[in-house]
Design a protein around this motif. Structure first.
Motif, PDB file in Angstrom:
ATOM      1  N   ASP A  96     -12.031   6.676   1.309  1.00  0.00           N
ATOM      2  CA  ASP A  96     -13.021   6.249   2.354  1.00  0.00           C
ATOM      3  C   ASP A  96     -14.394   6.070   1.859  1.00  0.00           C
ATOM      4  O   ASP A  96     -15.166   7.164   1.427  1.00  0.00           O
ATOM      5  CB  ASP A  96     -12.828   7.418   3.445  1.00  0.00           C
ATOM      6  CG  ASP A  96     -13.752   6.811   4.660  1.00  0.00           C
ATOM      7  OD1 ASP A  96     -14.428   5.921   4.522  1.00  0.00           O
ATOM      8  OD2 ASP A  96     -14.136   7.776   5.468  1.00  0.00           O
ATOM      9  N   GLU A 127     -11.287   3.316  -8.356  1.00  0.00           N
ATOM     10  CA  GLU A 127     -11.405   2.868  -6.932  1.00  0.00           C
ATOM     11  C   GLU A 127     -10.489   1.388  -7.128  1.00  0.00           C
ATOM     12  O   GLU A 127     -10.823   0.770  -8.365  1.00  0.00           O
ATOM     13  CB  GLU A 127     -12.490   2.516  -6.454  1.00  0.00           C
ATOM     14  CG  GLU A 127     -13.202   3.690  -5.748  1.00  0.00           C
ATOM     15  CD  GLU A 127     -14.185   4.635  -6.940  1.00  0.00           C
ATOM     16  OE1 GLU A 127     -14.346   4.111  -7.928  1.00  0.00           O
ATOM     17  OE2 GLU A 127     -15.068   5.403  -6.103  1.00  0.00           O
ATOM     18  N   ARG A 135       0.786   4.324  -2.790  1.00  0.00           N
ATOM     19  CA  ARG A 135       0.819   5.546  -2.504  1.00  0.00           C
ATOM     20  C   ARG A 135       2.104   6.558  -2.974  1.00  0.00           C
ATOM     21  O   ARG A 135       1.707   7.600  -3.738  1.00  0.00           O
ATOM     22  CB  ARG A 135       0.758   5.915  -1.126  1.00  0.00           C
ATOM     23  CG  ARG A 135      -0.445   5.489  -0.489  1.00  0.00           C
ATOM     24  CD  ARG A 135      -0.645   5.751   1.157  1.00  0.00           C
ATOM     25  NE  ARG A 135      -1.598   5.175   1.939  1.00  0.00           N
ATOM     26  CZ  ARG A 135      -1.436   4.205   2.701  1.00  0.00           C
ATOM     27  NH1 ARG A 135      -0.423   3.961   3.356  1.00  0.00           N
ATOM     28  NH2 ARG A 135      -2.623   3.790   3.140  1.00  0.00           N
ATOM     29  N   THR A 160      -7.465  -2.578   2.046  1.00  0.00           N
ATOM     30  CA  THR A 160      -7.329  -1.167   2.146  1.00  0.00           C
ATOM     31  C   THR A 160      -7.832  -0.575   0.579  1.00  0.00           C
ATOM     32  O   THR A 160      -7.561  -1.281  -0.472  1.00  0.00           O
ATOM     33  CB  THR A 160      -5.694  -0.920   2.181  1.00  0.00           C
ATOM     34  OG1 THR A 160      -5.237  -1.356   3.276  1.00  0.00           O
ATOM     35  CG2 THR A 160      -5.498   0.884   1.976  1.00  0.00           C
ATOM     36  N   CYS A 161      -8.666   0.258   0.743  1.00  0.00           N
ATOM     37  CA  CYS A 161      -9.258   0.947  -0.384  1.00  0.00           C
ATOM     38  C   CYS A 161      -8.583   2.015  -0.862  1.00  0.00           C
ATOM     39  O   CYS A 161      -8.045   3.006  -0.165  1.00  0.00           O
ATOM     40  CB  CYS A 161     -10.822   1.280  -0.249  1.00  0.00           C
ATOM     41  SG  CYS A 161     -11.830   0.100   0.265  1.00  0.00           S
ATOM     42  N   LEU A 162      -8.204   2.073  -2.123  1.00  0.00           N
ATOM     43  CA  LEU A 162      -7.326   3.219  -2.591  1.00  0.00           C
ATOM     44  C   LEU A 162      -7.836   3.810  -3.937  1.00  0.00           C
ATOM     45  O   LEU A 162      -8.841   2.993  -4.624  1.00  0.00           O
ATOM     46  CB  LEU A 162      -6.021   2.543  -3.032  1.00  0.00           C
ATOM     47  CG  LEU A 162      -5.035   2.219  -1.787  1.00  0.00           C
ATOM     48  CD1 LEU A 162      -3.598   1.573  -2.124  1.00  0.00           C
ATOM     49  CD2 LEU A 162      -4.723   3.546  -0.765  1.00  0.00           C
ATOM     50  N   VAL A 181       0.737  -1.168   0.060  1.00  0.00           N
ATOM     51  CA  VAL A 181       0.076  -0.087  -0.046  1.00  0.00           C
ATOM     52  C   VAL A 181       0.830   1.081   0.041  1.00  0.00           C
ATOM     53  O   VAL A 181       0.654   2.225  -0.830  1.00  0.00           O
ATOM     54  CB  VAL A 181      -0.838  -0.102   1.135  1.00  0.00           C
ATOM     55  CG1 VAL A 181      -1.756   1.374   1.464  1.00  0.00           C
ATOM     56  CG2 VAL A 181      -1.951  -1.126   1.331  1.00  0.00           C
ATOM     57  N   CYS A 191      -8.832  -2.120  -4.447  1.00  0.00           N
ATOM     58  CA  CYS A 191      -8.766  -2.559  -3.325  1.00  0.00           C
ATOM     59  C   CYS A 191      -7.361  -3.375  -3.304  1.00  0.00           C
ATOM     60  O   CYS A 191      -7.228  -4.350  -4.000  1.00  0.00           O
ATOM     61  CB  CYS A 191      -9.765  -3.289  -2.689  1.00  0.00           C
ATOM     62  SG  CYS A 191     -11.196  -2.087  -2.233  1.00  0.00           S
ATOM     63  N   THR A 221      -4.113   7.178  -3.992  1.00  0.00           N
ATOM     64  CA  THR A 221      -4.700   8.017  -2.818  1.00  0.00           C
ATOM     65  C   THR A 221      -5.613   7.104  -1.886  1.00  0.00           C
ATOM     66  O   THR A 221      -5.985   6.106  -2.514  1.00  0.00           O
ATOM     67  CB  THR A 221      -5.235   9.150  -3.271  1.00  0.00           C
ATOM     68  OG1 THR A 221      -6.432   8.863  -4.273  1.00  0.00           O
ATOM     69  CG2 THR A 221      -4.596  10.244  -3.846  1.00  0.00           C
ATOM     70  N   ASP A 222      -5.487   7.212  -0.757  1.00  0.00           N
ATOM     71  CA  ASP A 222      -6.497   6.640   0.187  1.00  0.00           C
ATOM     72  C   ASP A 222      -8.136   6.995  -0.221  1.00  0.00           C
ATOM     73  O   ASP A 222      -8.185   8.324  -0.399  1.00  0.00           O
ATOM     74  CB  ASP A 222      -6.183   7.148   1.513  1.00  0.00           C
ATOM     75  CG  ASP A 222      -4.761   6.555   1.905  1.00  0.00           C
ATOM     76  OD1 ASP A 222      -4.681   5.344   2.005  1.00  0.00           O
ATOM     77  OD2 ASP A 222      -3.985   7.221   2.365  1.00  0.00           O
TER      78      ASP A 222
END
Length: 248
Positions: free
Chosen positions: A223, A241, A215, A232-234, A211, A243, A220-221
């Motif tokens: 939510d 999007e 980045r 982890t969603c990015l 992850v 994961c 980018t992160d």
């Protein structure tokens, strides 16, 4: 360090119905999770995950229906002849697919939508897709295929086959399974993706390190209200999007 695309994640109001549709459409099997929160669609012959060849489909329930906005990620299905294409289109419509209009003019492929409106294409026979299995490609609309190629070529362990101003193509380094394609389109992203890729680290790799590497590449992160989950969603540099799952 490397990541591999292992499944296409599709959000659905009725994940059982959408999972059954895709299983029957592809000639695969549907395996429902014990908690009832997911339906995995993969090749016939027993549940194997991650599949060593193809990219599976994971259908997950959400409370929101698809909007009228065209998805920016879709599947292209392969065919072996004109007769096969016509037969597949007819069979898909019996299963609940409907014709879809996404601005295409007279084209040799057929655009359909699944039971919840997710667009996909049934392609005319193309030599490049012989041997991919029923899914020829996962196709992503984007503004800059070259930039997408730079990010995704570093993000995953697939091989970059082609990149132009209008088109970028990657495929597993083993030369098996579907392609990942980025197509230049004039429209822009306005709603969350209904379909996205899930990436999996190899067992010896560290999810947090992967992850962090993404980045640094420009991800980018994200939510989405996912809460405390093991993935982890990015989002990639254009906001698509995806994961990163926990190693298995």
């Amino acid at each position: 360090m490397a990541l591999r695309p292992v499944q296409v994640n599709i959000k659905a109001l009725d994940h059982f119905a959408v999972g059954r549709f895709w299983a029957e459409s592809l000639g695969w099997s549907a395996f429902s999770g014990g908690s009832g929160v997911t339906t995995y669609v993969g090749p016939v012959g027993g549940f194997v995950w991650p599949d060593p060849v193809t990219v599976g489909i994971d259908v997950v329930p959400v409370p929101e229906p698809k909007t009228t906005t065209k998805n920016r990620v879709h599947l292209d299905l392969s065919t072996t002849s004109a007769a096969h294409q016509a037969e597949l289109v007819a069979r898909l419509q019996v299963l609940g697919a409907t014709p879809a209009h996404v601005g295409q003019s007279k084209v040799p492929w057929t655009v359909l939508a699944d039971r919840e409106g997710n667009e996909f294409c049934v392609l005319e026979p193309r030599e490049i897709y012989r041997g991919t299995g029923p899914i020829a490609a996962v196709v992503v609309d984007c503004a800059d295929p070259r930039a997408m190629a730079r990010f995704w070529d570093e993000a995953i362990d697939w091989t970059l086959h082609e990149v132009t101003d209008d088109h970028a193509v990657l495929r597993s380094a083993k030369g098996v399974g579907p392609y990942l394609e980025f197509l230049r389109t004039p429209d822009v992203k306005t709603v969350p993706d209904r379909i996205h890729l899930d990436l999996l680290p190899y067992p010896s790799d560290d999810q947090a390190a992967e992850v962090a590497r993404l980045r640094a590449l420009g991800a980018t992160d994200l939510d989405l209200g996912q809460g405390d989950v093991p993935w982890t969603c990015l989002a990639d540099p254009e906001g698509h999007e995806f994961c990163v799952l926990a190693p298995s």
